[in-house]
Design a protein around this motif. Sequence first.
Motif, PDB file in Angstrom:
ATOM      1  N   SER A 647       0.820  -1.204   0.000  1.00  0.00           N
ATOM      2  CA  SER A 647       0.000   0.000   0.000  1.00  0.00           C
ATOM      3  C   SER A 647       0.863   1.265   0.000  1.00  0.00           C
ATOM      4  O   SER A 647       1.741   1.435   0.838  1.00  0.00           O
ATOM      5  N   GLY A 648       0.644   2.080  -0.988  1.00  0.00           N
ATOM      6  CA  GLY A 648       1.354   3.356  -1.076  1.00  0.00           C
ATOM      7  C   GLY A 648       2.760   3.235  -1.621  1.00  0.00           C
ATOM      8  O   GLY A 648       3.428   4.237  -1.875  1.00  0.00           O
ATOM      9  N   LYS A 649       3.227   1.999  -1.808  1.00  0.00           N
ATOM     10  CA  LYS A 649       4.603   1.815  -2.290  1.00  0.00           C
ATOM     11  C   LYS A 649       4.638   1.869  -3.815  1.00  0.00           C
ATOM     12  O   LYS A 649       3.636   1.652  -4.490  1.00  0.00           O
ATOM     13  N   ASN A 650       5.851   2.121  -4.315  1.00  0.00           N
ATOM     14  CA  ASN A 650       6.063   2.139  -5.760  1.00  0.00           C
ATOM     15  C   ASN A 650       6.750   0.845  -6.178  1.00  0.00           C
ATOM     16  O   ASN A 650       7.712   0.422  -5.551  1.00  0.00           O
ATOM     17  N   ILE A 651       6.210   0.243  -7.225  1.00  0.00           N
ATOM     18  CA  ILE A 651       6.805  -0.997  -7.730  1.00  0.00           C
ATOM     19  C   ILE A 651       7.398  -0.691  -9.102  1.00  0.00           C
ATOM     20  O   ILE A 651       6.703  -0.154  -9.968  1.00  0.00           O
ATOM     21  N   TYR A 652       8.682  -0.993  -9.242  1.00  0.00           N
ATOM     22  CA  TYR A 652       9.352  -0.718 -10.521  1.00  0.00           C
ATOM     23  C   TYR A 652       9.851  -2.011 -11.137  1.00  0.00           C
ATOM     24  O   TYR A 652      10.588  -2.757 -10.496  1.00  0.00           O
ATOM     25  N   GLU A 653       9.443  -2.263 -12.365  1.00  0.00           N
ATOM     26  CA  GLU A 653       9.957  -3.420 -13.090  1.00  0.00           C
ATOM     27  C   GLU A 653      10.960  -2.911 -14.132  1.00  0.00           C
ATOM     28  O   GLU A 653      10.628  -2.122 -15.007  1.00  0.00           O
ATOM     29  N   VAL A 654      12.194  -3.366 -13.956  1.00  0.00           N
ATOM     30  CA  VAL A 654      13.294  -2.859 -14.780  1.00  0.00           C
ATOM     31  C   VAL A 654      13.639  -3.890 -15.852  1.00  0.00           C
ATOM     32  O   VAL A 654      13.760  -5.074 -15.556  1.00  0.00           O
ATOM     33  N   THR A 655      13.802  -3.462 -17.096  1.00  0.00           N
ATOM     34  CA  THR A 655      14.252  -4.353 -18.173  1.00  0.00           C
ATOM     35  C   THR A 655      15.645  -3.921 -18.622  1.00  0.00           C
ATOM     36  O   THR A 655      15.861  -2.757 -18.959  1.00  0.00           O
ATOM     37  N   ILE A 656      16.572  -4.872 -18.559  1.00  0.00           N
ATOM     38  CA  ILE A 656      17.955  -4.568 -18.955  1.00  0.00           C
ATOM     39  C   ILE A 656      18.334  -5.493 -20.097  1.00  0.00           C
ATOM     40  O   ILE A 656      18.116  -6.706 -20.035  1.00  0.00           O
ATOM     41  N   LYS A 657      18.920  -4.918 -21.130  1.00  0.00           N
ATOM     42  CA  LYS A 657      19.363  -5.726 -22.267  1.00  0.00           C
ATOM     43  C   LYS A 657      20.882  -5.801 -22.283  1.00  0.00           C
ATOM     44  O   LYS A 657      21.562  -4.817 -22.005  1.00  0.00           O
ATOM     45  N   ASN A 658      21.391  -6.989 -22.618  1.00  0.00           N
ATOM     46  CA  ASN A 658      22.825  -7.181 -22.754  1.00  0.00           C
ATOM     47  C   ASN A 658      23.180  -6.989 -24.218  1.00  0.00           C
ATOM     48  O   ASN A 658      23.042  -7.893 -25.028  1.00  0.00           O
ATOM     49  N   VAL A 659      23.616  -5.782 -24.570  1.00  0.00           N
ATOM     50  CA  VAL A 659      23.911  -5.455 -25.965  1.00  0.00           C
ATOM     51  C   VAL A 659      25.322  -5.907 -26.336  1.00  0.00           C
ATOM     52  O   VAL A 659      25.578  -6.404 -27.417  1.00  0.00           O
ATOM     53  N   GLY A 660      26.248  -5.735 -25.386  1.00  0.00           N
ATOM     54  CA  GLY A 660      27.667  -5.991 -25.684  1.00  0.00           C
ATOM     55  C   GLY A 660      28.011  -7.460 -25.779  1.00  0.00           C
ATOM     56  O   GLY A 660      28.875  -7.859 -26.547  1.00  0.00           O
TER      57      GLY A 660
END
Length: 744
Positions: A647-660
């Motif tokens: 409740s009241g919290k922020n949920i962040y879903e992060v997407t990271i790509k391995n380009v190198g």
Amino acid sequence: MRHLLSAFLLLLCLPSIQAQNEPWKGKFEPIDNMIAPPNTYRTASGAPGKDYWQQCANYHIKVLLNEKNNTISGEETITYFNNSPDDLSYLWLQLEQNVNKKGNEDFGTFNNNVKDSISARQMQFLTRAIDFPAGYSIKMVKDASGNNLKTMVNNTMMKVKLNTILKSGESTGFSIAWSYPITDRSMYLLSREGYEYFPEDGNTVYLIAHWFPRMAVYNDTEGWQNQQFQKLGEFALEFGDYHVEITVPDNHIVASTGTLQNSEEVLTKAQRSRLETARKTFDKPIMIITKEEAQANEKTKAIKQKTWKFNAMNVRDFAFASSRKFLWDAQAVKLPTNTVMGMSFYPKEGLPVWQEESTKAVTQALEVYSEATFDYPYPVAISVNTSNIGMEFPMISFNGGRPKNGKISDAAKQDMIGTIIHEVGHNWFPMIVSSDERKWMWMDEGLNTFLHQRTLAERYPDFNSTTPKSIVPFMNGDKNILRPIMTTSDSELLNQFGANFYMKPTVGLQMLRNSIIGKELFDEAFKEYANRWKYKHPNPSDLFRTLEDATATDLDWFYRGWFFTTDHVDMELSNVKWFKVFEENSNIEDKNKNKKVKIAATEKNDDEQANGFSNGPEVITMTNTPDTAYGEFLSRLDDKEVRKQLSGKNIYEVTIKNVGGLVMPVTIEWVFTDGTTETDRLPAEIWRTNEYEVKKTFIKAKEVSKVNLDPNFEFADTDVNNNSFPKVENQSEFDAFKNKKKGK
Ligand SMILES: [Zn+2]
């Protein structure tokens, strides 16, 4: 079986399997098939095994330096101990001076291209327009009974056929007489030794190294080390004791590997008494020979000769320098288990910076390296000034860096001090931890540069030192030209070996220490490796295994990527989704009804990804958990409590790509709307199941305004323009510079 199957099906339902568009490359698979298998000589833990053995060679050498015709001639007796399990019918010796013989030099290693405009000196390097004599004359090879031994020379190596088989566990003695013309160091490339002539006063500084025929290494991995000397790949040598008598013009001063045995015969009373003072002086160097004395020396031509006698125990090589031009300073350095004489020898042309900085730099290296590995075990550590290069030998190094008219730029001074630290540091790698330089240049240069940079960072914090950021231009290079670190020394290009064999392993070790293993564990493991292999011959696999063994860290993924490929790190922060559980919906009483909870996400469609957080969170739903999700479990999760916690919290879903392509840990910096920051660190293993793209969800109490990957440049990410969300149009440094110039 049924239970397992249902559990398996349940697991399949839980995490979403992320799309993989490219084939799995096994970046976390063991490297067992890429390194030598363990055996009783070298264990799977990386330590020497119960049957580990190595050969030993002791030398008695008498040598004469002839200043009139710049030649050196000597006679030596070698006692060779066959500690191997094998019987030997012949021995191989190294004749490295033969590399300078016309026709022998560098065996085509160096590209011979002529440009439109080329300096006379470069042209000399390419064509040897001014020819000069070089290479050994072998005058005699006899066994201990005085019988001739048959020899065959192949370029820089000589085979000595024994009259009787040298059995395992036995030793043999034999003698060699030889001479060679000392070469003018200005005449050819990569001149680690030779002479430098000073036209102004008509004197010479002699740097005498790889000067006597010496035993090639015979070991459990190679048999005889049979790679010819081609200049880039340096040396593979056995340990032994040396008794060396050096005869030079009587007003020459000799700086040498080992302990001087006859100071009363070769030094004045004043010099001896100053040396005694230096032995008890720990805070500053004491002048043993002053500028005035050296200048007086320069003016007198010698008629007689003097013989300097040195002993050196348990060393893998022996070198010396000789000149009447030398100033000499010395000070004592106290280590926990040894007191060492740090000393410098330099012509007046090195003043004043050499008097101010050289022995001080020797002291810094002795202290930091001893702390990081084991105490410097030898009695002296000497820095000799040369016109250029830096070159290391046991207890003595030849170091470039000379002021012009007494002045030296800051950059040149940093270079000079860095060179002295580096070359003194080579006493540990490879002079004591004696890896095969001819095969693996990175093993000594990389480990030494790592500690050299650490010495600079700790003792000269204002100096430039190598960090992961330093390797980015190299890692960004053309993959058709780049070679992996695990490339043999002579196969690397002249303009690449510095980055590939010095800097890249250094950065690799820095990443292991600072970001992957952690300082405390890493430092202990590094020390373990140094102590396991001191006075021995380690291979790359022994280093790789010890670092894992002593830290309980699986580093195969790191070795595979950093040492065996030319892949680079480029991670892209491709998206961050923002969810929020609204307060009014987090309070649902009736858990039997499938009520919906409002959650929001920023993502609308792909085009709007880069908009960042400005649109605010958007509505999706979180349902009550259906009964079927629990299978045979009778207990239930409290859905209400989950809601309450969120409740009241922020949920962040992060997407990271391995380009190198290179897998690395991920460091995420959160910048909150109130200006504060927080960092999350994910291990490299997050790439285990998907090597190209990972998603990870975080809960934050505060709202985020910006997310950055690798904010402290820990992982040599080659493109930082894709490291932030919302995306920012980062100006490259060059663009920023251009725009500034244009007045933008
Ligand atoms: Zn080096």
